[in-house]
Every structure is written in structure tokens, then in C-alpha cells.
Design a protein around this motif. Structure first.
Motif, PDB file in Angstrom:
ATOM      1  N   LYS A 157     186.899  -4.225 -28.597  1.00 11.43           N
ATOM      2  CA  LYS A 157     185.615  -4.875 -28.842  1.00 11.43           C
ATOM      3  C   LYS A 157     185.045  -5.279 -27.489  1.00 11.43           C
ATOM      4  O   LYS A 157     185.753  -5.837 -26.652  1.00 11.43           O
ATOM      5  N   THR A 177     187.787  -7.070 -25.249  1.00 12.79           N
ATOM      6  CA  THR A 177     188.965  -7.565 -25.961  1.00 12.79           C
ATOM      7  C   THR A 177     189.653  -6.388 -26.637  1.00 12.79           C
ATOM      8  O   THR A 177     188.999  -5.613 -27.346  1.00 12.79           O
ATOM      9  N   THR A 214     191.544  -5.193 -29.536  1.00 12.18           N
ATOM     10  CA  THR A 214     191.800  -5.686 -30.889  1.00 12.18           C
ATOM     11  C   THR A 214     192.985  -4.979 -31.547  1.00 12.18           C
ATOM     12  O   THR A 214     193.604  -5.540 -32.437  1.00 12.18           O
ATOM     13  N   ASN A 215     193.282  -3.763 -31.126  1.00 12.17           N
ATOM     14  CA  ASN A 215     194.500  -3.049 -31.531  1.00 12.17           C
ATOM     15  C   ASN A 215     195.046  -2.382 -30.281  1.00 12.17           C
ATOM     16  O   ASN A 215     194.394  -1.491 -29.712  1.00 12.17           O
ATOM     17  N   TRP A 257     182.214  -1.851 -30.872  1.00  6.10           N
ATOM     18  CA  TRP A 257     183.595  -1.674 -31.328  1.00  6.10           C
ATOM     19  C   TRP A 257     183.919  -0.210 -31.113  1.00  6.10           C
ATOM     20  O   TRP A 257     183.254   0.663 -31.675  1.00  6.10           O
TER      21      TRP A 257
END
Length: 96
Positions: free
Chosen positions: A60, A39, A41-42, A72
Motif C-alpha cells: 500500500k 507499507t 501489507t503482505n 494498492w
């Protein structure tokens, strides 16, 4: 566990293809190949750091293999602002 690019990459991780010098694209590809759900995340973006553009992003990666392991990855302060550029990973946090 928390590691930064100044720490030695653990030997078992090296054997899995993990490397501080790998590009953002390489990291995502390797994690997916190893069965992680990735994923963003930023979202990746170019940011100015110490007089040059660097890649900034956070990812992530989670895998369930009897137990859950989460990585992470924080990209920043590196040598390039390209998704294919080497030496862009700053830190790895791991939770089991």
C-alpha cells in the motif's frame, strides 16, 4: 480505479516511471521517490503458480498532496519469484 497487467498503463503514470514490467524493488523505490509512504501489507514470498515459482506480495502506498491518493499493488502470477525480477506486478487499485 482497478487495473491489471493486461491493461495499458496510463500515460501520466508512465511519465512518473510506473511500468508493468518494473520489479518489486523498482516499484518500492519509485513510489518512495515520488513521496509516497509505503507499507508492506503482505510480505513477499515465493508461491507456485501454473508450474513455476512466482512472487506474491501486496503493498500500500499513500501520498497526501492536498488530497489523499492510495495505491494498492498486488504482485503475483508473474514471470519471476525474485524481488528484482521483472513482470511480477499483477494489479493496481487506486483510491482518491
Amino acid at each position: 480505479m482497478y487495473l491489471t497487467y493486461t491493461d495499458e498503463m496510463p500515460e501520466p503514470w508512465k511519465a512518473c516511471g510506473f511500468s508493468w514490467s518494473a520489479s518489486y524493488k523498482d516499484w518500492l523505490s519509485t513510489l518512495k521517490e515520488k513521496g509516497f509512504t509505503v507499507t508492506i501489507t503482505n510480505e513477499p514470498e515465493s508461491k507456485l503458480y501454473s508450474g513455476h515459482q512466482t512472487l506474491s506480495a501486496e503493498v500500500k502506498a499513500v501520498k497526501f498532496d492536498g488530497t489523499e491518493i492510495s495505491f494498492w499493488l498486488k504482485f503475483g502470477y508473474g514471470d519471476s519469484d525474485s524481488l528484482s525480477g521483472n513482470n511480477t506486478l499483477y494489479s493496481i487499485s487506486v483510491k482518491i
